[in-house]
Design an enzyme around this catalytic site. Structure first.
Site, PDB file in Angstrom:
ATOM      1  N   LYS B  58       0.822  -1.197   0.000  1.00  0.00           N
ATOM      2  CA  LYS B  58       0.000   0.000   0.000  1.00  0.00           C
ATOM      3  C   LYS B  58       0.867   1.263   0.000  1.00  0.00           C
ATOM      4  CE  LYS B  58      -3.473  -0.185   2.925  1.00  0.00           C
ATOM      5  NZ  LYS B  58      -4.651  -0.458   2.119  1.00  0.00           N
ATOM      6  N   ARG B 128      -3.039   2.818   8.703  1.00  0.00           N
ATOM      7  CA  ARG B 128      -3.303   1.496   8.103  1.00  0.00           C
ATOM      8  C   ARG B 128      -2.037   0.648   8.097  1.00  0.00           C
ATOM      9  NH1 ARG B 128      -6.315   4.848   4.365  1.00  0.00           N
ATOM     10  NH2 ARG B 128      -8.473   4.136   4.147  1.00  0.00           N
ATOM     11  N   GLY B 137      -5.973 -10.667   8.544  1.00  0.00           N
ATOM     12  CA  GLY B 137      -5.643 -11.097   9.899  1.00  0.00           C
ATOM     13  C   GLY B 137      -4.877 -10.035  10.649  1.00  0.00           C
ATOM     14  N   MET B 139      -4.149  -5.875  11.680  1.00  0.00           N
ATOM     15  CA  MET B 139      -4.969  -4.693  11.895  1.00  0.00           C
ATOM     16  C   MET B 139      -5.163  -3.986  10.573  1.00  0.00           C
ATOM     17  SD  MET B 139      -4.470  -1.204  13.941  1.00  0.00           S
ATOM     18  CE  MET B 139      -4.358  -0.274  12.427  1.00  0.00           C
ATOM     19  N   ARG B 401      -5.354   0.310  -8.951  1.00  0.00           N
ATOM     20  CA  ARG B 401      -4.794  -1.038  -9.072  1.00  0.00           C
ATOM     21  C   ARG B 401      -5.222  -1.607 -10.413  1.00  0.00           C
ATOM     22  NH1 ARG B 401      -8.557  -3.273  -4.157  1.00  0.00           N
ATOM     23  NH2 ARG B 401     -10.517  -2.649  -5.082  1.00  0.00           N
ATOM     24  N   HIS B 517     -13.758 -41.275 -12.842  1.00  0.00           N
ATOM     25  CA  HIS B 517     -14.165 -41.664 -14.187  1.00  0.00           C
ATOM     26  C   HIS B 517     -15.069 -40.599 -14.792  1.00  0.00           C
ATOM     27  CE1 HIS B 517     -16.835 -43.802 -17.072  1.00  0.00           C
ATOM     28  NE2 HIS B 517     -15.677 -44.289 -17.469  1.00  0.00           N
ATOM     29  N   ARG B 679      -2.411 -45.951 -26.012  1.00  0.00           N
ATOM     30  CA  ARG B 679      -2.052 -46.739 -24.834  1.00  0.00           C
ATOM     31  C   ARG B 679      -2.748 -48.086 -24.897  1.00  0.00           C
ATOM     32  NH1 ARG B 679      -3.800 -44.792 -18.959  1.00  0.00           N
ATOM     33  NH2 ARG B 679      -5.814 -45.505 -19.714  1.00  0.00           N
ATOM     34  N   GLU B 806       4.487 -44.102 -14.607  1.00  0.00           N
ATOM     35  CA  GLU B 806       3.403 -43.829 -13.664  1.00  0.00           C
ATOM     36  C   GLU B 806       3.559 -44.623 -12.373  1.00  0.00           C
ATOM     37  OE1 GLU B 806      -0.324 -44.976 -15.515  1.00  0.00           O
ATOM     38  OE2 GLU B 806       0.628 -46.630 -16.581  1.00  0.00           O
ATOM     39  N   SER B 825       5.888 -41.157 -21.321  1.00  0.00           N
ATOM     40  CA  SER B 825       4.784 -40.249 -21.067  1.00  0.00           C
ATOM     41  C   SER B 825       4.429 -40.387 -19.595  1.00  0.00           C
ATOM     42  CB  SER B 825       3.595 -40.611 -21.953  1.00  0.00           C
ATOM     43  OG  SER B 825       2.543 -39.711 -21.710  1.00  0.00           O
ATOM     44  N   GLY B 827       2.393 -40.543 -16.540  1.00  0.00           N
ATOM     45  CA  GLY B 827       1.004 -40.716 -16.129  1.00  0.00           C
ATOM     46  C   GLY B 827       0.903 -40.183 -14.718  1.00  0.00           C
ATOM     47  N   THR B 828       0.706 -38.869 -14.618  1.00  0.00           N
ATOM     48  CA  THR B 828       0.818 -38.251 -13.298  1.00  0.00           C
ATOM     49  C   THR B 828      -0.355 -38.573 -12.387  1.00  0.00           C
ATOM     50  OG1 THR B 828      -0.009 -36.234 -14.322  1.00  0.00           O
ATOM     51  CG2 THR B 828       2.352 -36.399 -13.983  1.00  0.00           C
ATOM     52  N   ASN B 829      -1.473 -39.052 -12.934  1.00  0.00           N
ATOM     53  CA  ASN B 829      -2.553 -39.475 -12.034  1.00  0.00           C
ATOM     54  C   ASN B 829      -2.083 -40.630 -11.166  1.00  0.00           C
ATOM     55  OD1 ASN B 829      -4.068 -37.687 -13.469  1.00  0.00           O
ATOM     56  ND2 ASN B 829      -5.403 -39.204 -14.427  1.00  0.00           N
ATOM     57  N   ASP B 830      -1.606 -41.685 -11.833  1.00  0.00           N
ATOM     58  CA  ASP B 830      -1.176 -42.843 -11.068  1.00  0.00           C
ATOM     59  C   ASP B 830       0.097 -42.552 -10.297  1.00  0.00           C
ATOM     60  OD1 ASP B 830      -3.316 -44.300 -11.709  1.00  0.00           O
ATOM     61  OD2 ASP B 830      -2.288 -45.838 -12.863  1.00  0.00           O
ATOM     62  N   CYS B 892       0.734 -37.119 -19.746  1.00  0.00           N
ATOM     63  CA  CYS B 892      -0.624 -37.330 -20.224  1.00  0.00           C
ATOM     64  C   CYS B 892      -1.604 -37.504 -19.073  1.00  0.00           C
ATOM     65  CB  CYS B 892      -0.684 -38.513 -21.177  1.00  0.00           C
ATOM     66  SG  CYS B 892      -0.294 -40.070 -20.365  1.00  0.00           S
ATOM     67  N   TYR B 912       6.312 -32.195 -24.339  1.00  0.00           N
ATOM     68  CA  TYR B 912       4.921 -31.809 -24.540  1.00  0.00           C
ATOM     69  C   TYR B 912       4.056 -32.172 -23.340  1.00  0.00           C
ATOM     70  CZ  TYR B 912       3.883 -36.727 -25.485  1.00  0.00           C
ATOM     71  OH  TYR B 912       3.738 -38.082 -25.362  1.00  0.00           O
TER      72      TYR B 912
END
Lengths: 935, 935
Positions: B58, B128, B137, B139, B401, B517, B679, B806, B825, B827-830, B892, B912
């Site tokens: 500020k 301020r 949080g 003053m 701003r 899913h 796959r 993965e 590739s 497999g970042t989910n698994d 992927c 990629y």
């Protein structure tokens, strides 16, 4: 050379000295031919065991024995180097080879006093492969090489045994045709072409046994074999012994690159560049008459370890006759012969006549053999397994090697050899295989007893046990109460089966692997267990199970072998375990050298006591969930789980507190002075849920709730992948009151027991931590709880807070996690499951295939995968210690009792391993091995 | 000093020069005092935005505006450094501070022409806090500081408004009493003590509104407030303005270390050492009469991005009145005012009288405002959001701003500012938030429409959709066939629901997270989806669902918002998505700078086409299992799974081959010239099993097998943790014929399509590899199959074979695995599931708690966990490239469409990312951001 010249001219090196060197080098080069062939025999040898890489295992050992001046049939070894330089397909060998082979052959003729191809008294040789490592799949042996239509007559003459000569010739052609000329069965199901000829001959002449064929028949067979070879191989069987020899040498070298050998090499990481050696050795015959014999012997008793010469032999026989067991072999020493006669009800006169000892029959050879055996044991500094042949009263040593032995024998021999000042204590420790001593701690199946195999599962907890089969925990408890011995058979076990598992002599499951519930609990209790016997179809309702067509009903007797995984019908005699003074002595030596501490995984005072007696230096893993199933507690646990809110949970937890406190107090008392690591609740809550309608109704009645509501709450707890679900510290992030109760029970128990003068060293362990913030919060919760207890009781006690490292992410972020931990304990079961993406409960369906087909070298749940999962441990050790150099590191997964995994733990610098009570001695010894191997 | 002296004497440093230095230093020390206070206003400023760390956000912004010569109420900033050097609790501040504050205060008085504490025309200030980062949080604000019983009269006099003066005084005491003196509500549920006094007063005098209180009432309130403070705080309200000021400064500094601020800092990793600054600024008032006003404005339209000045104001009002919306605000420009009147049916005369524009009402101030706005936009080079106050015809800028804006506006403003040569193309790219543009690709809920919230789940696939609710895929298909629009509601979806999911406008599930899913499939199709709405109780049998007491029956209408996760009753109007020319232009600029390729996850020609239109450069993940469910294929699949032996499996697979070939041919055609990564089969086989008895009977009938046998086979396939079970390449190690069929279908399809002139670039991907030997074997299998097809068809085509990374172990042993892979590739989910030990299907029960309570910063399935799971990726990248520098690397997993995860992928050097079709533009933009931020 050009740059070197330039450099020297720049440096103005003296020309003269350079000129001097050059011709000297040339001279050396022309003079020193590469040595391709090493001779042995005649009281000397050019090689020795130090040249194993060059001569292969067999060649080096033969040379070593010959070098000791022992009577080894002489011969020579063509080096492994030649294997790499040759192309047997085009008959191309290093230039100098032919000459060196010729020279060695001449020397062999000289030593043996026979001529190779001599029609009077021909020298016969064997040709064998021999790589650096033992390698099945390669060409093995061609015997009696050197025979042809002329020399066979010489052999008949010299041996005075025409049939022997022609049978030797027949065998030679058969072996040579197969392994050198490649005349093999046409398909895996087809008969051996030579055997087919023999069968036809026997039919034709109307005899049953090969031995019934006469010399004339054998002569016909030789002719027919040669015709067969000409027809099938499009070339004649070579009659020139030299051609035979080179054919066999070429076949050995070629076999190094055959398909089976290549597959084996790949599986065992043996580089193709090692190559194989070829051993050409003079033949000796134990079947030339009653002055000939053949036998095997041990310098000490391989069953008991007792220091007495022990062996068997057959007169007028070949080596394979002893092994085949067609004739009853005779004992070598008179004493053993007498004992044998006593045991078999053979009278002394009959014994002396029919089964005399070698000591009595050929005292000179016997004396020589005893002498040789002593020399060999002293030389190799270990109990030897010997093979010998006596040809016409002359002793020949065919082989010596360190003898295989039982665990009992291994311990006794190692300890006694220290007393005899043959080996050091450290050597003695290394002489006993840690895996083997498991035998000493459990009863074992009497291997000689007759038995009928029903099926085979996984050996999940060692030992042997017989009992009446029951199919439920309640039946097990009831039957044992009635004084019966039982085996509990279950599709798989769950914590509710504990009472039955404790009662049973042995446990048998149809599903689950070596780390299944049944296996883990059984090992913890030292109860024999065979797990994952997929062939079993258990029908609880029918109180029976079947394997194929066999049906086993409740009350039928079975015997299980928890080491081999075998299940036998009825009762099979077992031998009890005994821990000898020798064993204690050896373990003391092991303890002195090991760096790794050995703790135990124990959940009860009983297990803790066993482990302490086995030398555990503390508890590395005390699981608290097993405690939740005993007696009425499960009701309170279920009440807690099915509670609607925190108040409800707290009420139920308050009921559990006194039980838990008592549990911990009991364990602390037994482990007086030793650390006890208590893992807070780990499994997902649904593991504690009722299973049957009746159980649900009982819980509903007790809790005063509607059954359907209860079932709905239960259903909501269902998880798709419970292994990766709401468990471990995640439960406590959601329901902090659970861990708060457990922490309170631990601290209160510790204060209570400490007040009685017991030294308590509690270590509180938070499971399944994946992020530093989880541990940070739960550490604060435990600390707060402990402080509150201290304030209330106005007493304090020291305690530690640490975590399991069992989630891969925890290993990767161990530097952060270490900020909040006094110790790490690697939970390698889960670390393997998650790191491999492999559920141990499900892997049984495909993991055995993986190991059998070599996709994996081992079951990663049995032996830690150092290459993959081990990296996670190394990362965690390095990062954890980077944050806190004094961080205490241990492992409490099932791998803590596996020698190879223990070796890994030693290498990465852990402080201790923790394993089931009965594995503690194994771990102590394995830890000593790891330390000794390193130094 | 001692060691330094010793050193210098040893070194024999010249005494003279040392002596010379010392006084010089002292002098400098006495001369150069640390600067603790920075003044701004009066056309200049000592600070600027470059000093953000010292002045806080500020303070730095106010200084910057003042430095530009803009009319900012003057004031001064006490630096963050002082925060660290002070202890407000004991009134300890750096020595020089008081003097510097005093000097700045004097300057402030001078600039404002008023005196602090002057009973005639008092200078009032606001105090301020202002840290480097915005920090709730702490003053916040004390306004009107400087008032007391004497100065209030001066203010009344100077303002000519006694009520205003006493109301200001009343507010000041209230604020000061709360934030400085700590007089707060006694509990979270208790009323504010000052408000309680006001309520009592209103009751007492019988008025409803605060505004109905008279000056006299306000004077009474001031007295009562002071009494309250004396009673509760045990000290008087300070009347000395200087004491007031130091009290407020101390309160700001103290608030830096209060509990709420500390929690916030911890959560956001803000170090305590940053400290906060204190801003003391002269008060200006927009409520001093009809010549005063207050308002907010945007330099461009934040909704459309149109380049026109846009804003609202209120005459004789304070800032909070505009926000509160009690009075209808007036438009700033005449044009906007007229439009407003037209839209609201206000006649021109009435408008001019009642709601004139600022342009008409205060033309001078308006002109000045336009001027200032232009300056600010040019200075900050972005659309500005302004706050201003006009005090007695004098314009004061309170804040500026960068303005928040819709996605449409963001794109238009960025592109137009490039045309205006205000910013570069790269800057334009960075101006648009990738996450935001998702809005442009999907219909959105009209935010201004009235609506009734039913429940809230997870926003799983963006967009808005209305429809009649149905509870089964079949009902969905039937209703759509009848011309209805439907929402498909399921407890969770499975591959069998695909037909219904395709038919539905939107999908709603009670269970499962953002990678369930339902979510994955919906995003792939661009269908709106709200997942994991745990409040829903779906009753399939009753064809209804309930949320609390609300019951939704089949056929009832709902509207779902797939971004916010909200579910509304009935239909809520939605706005269609439109892709503008500006958008295309911007994406073109993005494509030019990004390094990462963007591919798509697509399983059908339809999805592939959408993705290609959105700019996908190939398919990074074509899942083959979805293809197994269509039409009659599932029968063949089930036949294959339930077959007794390999022959049975091969027979069933032969039926699937033509279907698969057609699937692949269709996709290859659409992706002409672009790579397609297929796959091979991944899920455990039991996912394809029948569920109901009827289905089992149908399969049994078709296969001619006994239902019970079939069910038994099915039951044997059950897994405890299917995620870690027999799936992925493990299936093919056990049943190689499955992958052989798929590889054949791919290669045959490729040849077939290539024959028509289509350029096909197939990449065959093996899932769930954990060990190099798995990939080695399956690579050989695929190669063998391909070669066989080539030989048969007498045609060849280039193709690649690679693997998913993965399984954590695969990442750790990537060097070995890379020997057999053309590409990786991730497999970042698994990888996340296994690395975290977290099942995405089950985590819904506790993961939200984890994120809410800050144990985890984010849902690791939504945004890649760079700290933990990211390490596995980095290890794999490094090891993989060490083996093969040209190894192609992609991702992927679902993270491929998440901007923060894309930034990570860019940083670790992947080639990629691959994401669902509708996320492709988001990924392209995010990739550009990553590249630009790096450089």
């Amino acid at each position: 050379m050009a740059p070197s010249k330039k450099a020297s001219s720049k440096k103005r090196a003296p020309r003269r000295s350079a000129a001097k060197k050059s011709p000297a080098k040339k001279k050396a080069r022309t003079k020193k031919q590469p040595k391709y062939v090493y001779f042995f025999g005649g009281g000397a040898a050019e090689g020795n065991t130090g040249l194993r890489n060059l001569l292969g295992g067999k060649g080096a050992n033969l040379a070593e024995m010959a070098g000791l001046g022992l009577p080894v049939p002489p011969g020579f070894t063509i080096t492994t180097e030649v294997c790499n330089l040759s192309d047997p397909a085009t008959d191309r060998y290093p230039k100098a080879l032919a000459k060196q082979v010729e020279a060695s052959l001449a020397r062999l003729e000289e030593v043996m006093g026979k001529g190779f191809g001599d029609p009077k008294d021909p020298l016969l040789v064997s040709v064998r492969s021999g790589a650096r490592a033992s390698m099945p799949g390669m060409m093995d042996t061609v015997l009696n090489l050197g025979l042809n239509d002329r020399t066979v007559k010489g052999l008949a003459l010299a041996s005075g045994n025409e049939r022997f000569a022609w049978d030797s010739y027949r065998r030679f052609i058969q072996m040579y045709g197969d392994v050198v000329m490649g005349l093999k069965p046409e398909s895996a199901k087809a008969a051996d072409p030579f055997e087919a000829v023999i069968e036809r001959k026997k039919e034709q002449v109307g005899v049953e046994q090969d031995t019934d064929l006469t010399t004339a028949h054998l002569q016909e067979l030789v002719r027919e074999f040669k015709t067969l070879i000409r027809r099938k191989c499009k070339r004649s069987f070579p009659t020139d012994p030299r051609e035979q020899l080179w054919g066999a040498i070429g076949a050995v070298f070629s076999s190094w690159t055959n398909e089976r050998a290549e597959v084996y090499r790949k599986l065992n990481n043996i580089p193709a560049s090692w190559g194989t050696a070829v051993n050409v050795q003079a033949m000796v015959f134990g079947n030339l008459g009653t002055d000939s014999a053949t036998g095997v012997a041990f310098t000490r008793d391989p069953a008991t370890g007792e220091h007495r010469f022990f062996g068997e032999f057959l007169v007028n026989a070949q080596g394979e006759d002893v092994v085949a067991g067609i004739r009853t072999p005779q004992q070598i020493t008179r004493e053993a012969s007498k004992t044998w006669a006593r045991e078999n009800g053979v009278k002394e006169a009959e014994r002396k006549r029919g089964f005399p000892s070698l000591e009595e029959l050929m005292p000179e050879c016997f004396g020589q053999l005893i002498d040789v055996a002593g020399k060999l044991e002293r030389h190799y500094r270990d109990m030897q397994d010997l093979e010998f042949t006596i040809e016409r009263d002359r002793l020949w040593m065919l082989q010596t090697r360190n003898g295989k032995r039982t665990a009992t024998a291994a311990v006794r021999i190692a300890v006694e050899m220290v007393a005899e000042r043959r080996i050091t204590r450290n050597e003695a420790v290394l002489r006993v295989d840690p895996d083997q001593i498991d035998q000493l701690l459990h009863p074992m199946i009497d291997t000689r007893a007759p038995k009928t195999l029903l099926a085979k599962g996984l050996g999940a907890s060692p030992g042997a046990a017989s009992g009446m089969v029951v199919f439920s925990a309640d039946d097990a408890v009831a039957a044992v109460a009635d004084g019966h011995e039982v085996l509990l058979a279950r599709i798989e076990t769950s914590p509710e089966d504990i009472s039955g598992m404790v009662a049973a002599n042995g446990i048998l499951t149809a599903r689950g692997g070596r780390t299944s519930h049944a296996a883990v609990v059984a090992r913890g209790m030292g109860t024999t267990c065979v797990a994952g016997c997929e062939a079993l179809r258990i029908d609880y309702a029918g109180d029976r199970m079947s394997v194929g067509d066999s049906v086993i009903k409740r009350g039928d007797w079975l015997t299980i072998d928890g080491t081999s995984g075998e299940i036998f019908l009825g009762t099979v005699p077992t031998k009890q375990a005994t821990v000898s003074a020798d064993f204690s002595k050896l373990m003391g030596w092991a303890d002195r050298v090991r760096k790794l501490g050995v703790r135990t995984n124990a959940d009860t005072p009983r297990d803790s006591k066993v482990a302490r007696e086995f030398g555990a230096a503390g508890i590395g893993l005390c699981r608290t969930e097993h405690m939740f199933f005993e007696g009425d507690r499960i009701d309170a646990v279920r009440e807690m789980i099915l509670a609607e809110d925190e108040d409800g949970r707290r009420k139920a937890l308050a009921k559990l507190l006194p039980y838990q406190r008592r549990d911990f107090a009991g364990i602390f008392k037994v482990m007086d002075g030793l650390p006890v690591t208590v893992r807070l609740l780990d499994p997902p809550l649904h593991e504690f849920l009722p299973h049957t309608d009746a159980e649900y109704q009982a819980v509903a009645r007790k809790a005063g709730v509607d059954v359907d509501t209860l079932k709905a709450t239960g259903a909501k707890l269902h998880e798709s992948n419970p292994m990766l679900g709401h468990r471990g510290c995640r439960l406590a992030i959601t329901y902090p009151e659970i861990y708060a109760m457990q922490a309170r029970a631990i601290i209160e128990a510790a204060l209570q027991v400490a007040a009685k003068g017991v030294k308590v060293l509690p270590e509180i362990m938070i499971p399944l931590v994946g992020t530093a913030s989880e541990l940070e919060r739960l550490r604060a919760l435990v600390k707060e709880t402990a402080e509150a207890v201290f304030a209330k009781k106005k007493k304090k006690i020291a305690y530690k807070i640490g975590t399991m490292i069992e989630v891969p992410r925890a290993a990767l972020t161990a530097d952060e996690i270490a900020r909040h931990a006094d110790f790490f304990s690697f939970g390698t079961n889960d670390l393997t499951q998650m790191g491999f993406g492999l559920s141990r409960d499900d892997a049984g369906r495909f993991l055995p295939d993986y190991v059998d087909s070599g996709v994996l070298p081992d079951d990663p749940f049995a032996s830690l995968d150092g290459e993959g999962i081990g990296q996670l441990i190394e990362i965690a050790v390095q990062k954890g210690r980077a944050t806190d150099a004094k961080l205490k590191l241990g492992i409490c997964g099932e791998h803590g009792g596996d020698p190879r995994s223990i070796d890994f733990c030693h290498k990465v610098g852990l402080d201790y391993v923790s394993c089931s009570p009965y594995r503690v001695p194994v771990a102590r010894l394995a830890a000593a091995h790891a330390a000794l191997k390193e130094s």
